[in-house]
Design an enzyme around this catalytic site. Structure first.
Site, PDB file in Angstrom:
ATOM      1  N   HIS A  10       1.322  -1.613  -0.777  1.00 15.93           N
ATOM      2  CA  HIS A  10      -0.142  -0.073   0.130  1.00 15.93           C
ATOM      3  C   HIS A  10       0.889   0.857   0.398  1.00 15.93           C
ATOM      4  O   HIS A  10       2.133   1.141   0.241  1.00 15.93           O
ATOM      5  CB  HIS A  10      -0.231   0.477   1.240  1.00 15.93           C
ATOM      6  N   GLU A  16       2.654  -0.976   4.807  1.00 22.53           N
ATOM      7  CA  GLU A  16       2.622   0.556   4.379  1.00 22.53           C
ATOM      8  C   GLU A  16       3.418   1.160   4.026  1.00 22.53           C
ATOM      9  O   GLU A  16       4.502   1.073   4.618  1.00 22.53           O
ATOM     10  CB  GLU A  16       1.332   1.148   4.904  1.00 22.53           C
ATOM     11  N   HIS A  27      -2.536  -2.768  -3.357  1.00 26.39           N
ATOM     12  CA  HIS A  27      -3.702  -2.509  -3.050  1.00 26.39           C
ATOM     13  C   HIS A  27      -5.344  -2.236  -4.643  1.00 26.39           C
ATOM     14  O   HIS A  27      -5.926  -2.666  -3.869  1.00 26.39           O
ATOM     15  CB  HIS A  27      -4.032  -1.064  -1.990  1.00 26.39           C
ATOM     16  N   ASP A  86      -3.183   2.130  -4.997  1.00 24.00           N
ATOM     17  CA  ASP A  86      -1.912   2.730  -4.021  1.00 24.00           C
ATOM     18  C   ASP A  86      -1.785   0.515  -4.758  1.00 24.00           C
ATOM     19  O   ASP A  86      -2.455  -0.189  -4.593  1.00 24.00           O
ATOM     20  CB  ASP A  86      -2.279   2.934  -2.917  1.00 24.00           C
TER      21      ASP A  86
END
Length: 248
Positions: A34, A104, A142, A152
């Site tokens: 992400h 992330e 994602h 993303d």
């Protein structure tokens, strides 16, 4: 392997309360990359640990967060279910949070991913893949599993670089073929893509595929091209999302 309490040796442990048990009772078999789309990594860290977010936003979490400088935080044990994927599907999985590890990357969605951040990701991924026996074709973005909602990690993320290090998939070179929409759709299914909800057009799948494998063409959103078909068939043949399956 994957024992509860695993702490990545290079990570700062900042536990998020936004977790629960994986619903299928097993371990992860997908990795989802992400971007945070927030101003700073620290702001993202706070959001990923917030049990009472602003009205209209759900609590979220992920297993790992990597800053632009390469600093690594771990927030959720790999055996536990983090809340990072939301609605979507990939290959044989339609409840993705229970089957995935979320990473992330601090990025505003408007600039390239810095070298220290990419290096930290490349140091993190091999251990995850080895611990859980996750094949490289199940390292996805994602946008791959939720093209109707997400973009993303976006066109600036260097999937080709990950593939050169054996941590993702990338197409091989080859002559352009012909446009074959029916075969293209079948190849996308073998790769792992699912048609979005009925209200979302099929063109979203082409956009998501291009965002991953032809990012320079993603914004054009033009009709299906021979190169799209060639790449999809190449990836589907070499890296089907479900090994041994004729389709997904």
């Amino acid at each position: 392997m994957g024992l509860r309490g695993y702490r990545h040796p290079g990570a700062e442990w900042v536990p998020s309360p936004n977790i629960n048990e994986r619903r299928h009772g097993g371990g992860p078999d997908i990795v989802i990359v992400h971007h945070t789309a927030m101003a700073t990594a620290e702001a993202a860290l706070e959001r990923l640990c917030d049990t009472d977010p602003p009205e209209g936003l759900p609590p979220v979490s992920c297993h790992y967060l990597i800053s632009e400088t390469g600093h690594l935080w771990q927030m959720v044990d790999e055996r536990d279910r983090a809340w990072h994927a939301g609605l979507g599907a990939w290959a044989d999985v339609d409840e993705v949070n229970s089957r995935s590890i979320g990473i992330e990357l601090a990025n505003t969605a408007t600039h390239p991913y810095p070298e220290p951040q990419m290096a930290a990701l490349e140091a993190l991924l091999p251990g995850i893949l080895e611990r859980w026996s996750i094949p490289v074709e199940r390292v996805i973005g994602h946008s791959d599993m939720a093209p109707h909602r997400k973009s993303d990690p976006g066109p600036r993320f260097d999937w080709a670089r990950l593939a050169r290090r054996g941590l993702a998939v990338w197409p091989s070179e080859g002559p352009a073929g012909e446009v074959d929409a029916e075969r293209f759709a079948a190849d996308l299914a073998r790769i792992g893509y699912h048609l979005p909800p009925a209200e979302a057009p099929e063109a979203l799948l082409l956009w998501a595929f291009r965002l991953r494998f032809r990012p320079w063409a993603a914004e054009a959103r033009g009709p299906l091209e021979p190169e799209d078909c060639r790449i999809a068939h190449d990836i589907a043949d070499r890296f089907p999302a479900v090994r041994g399956a004729a389709g997904v």
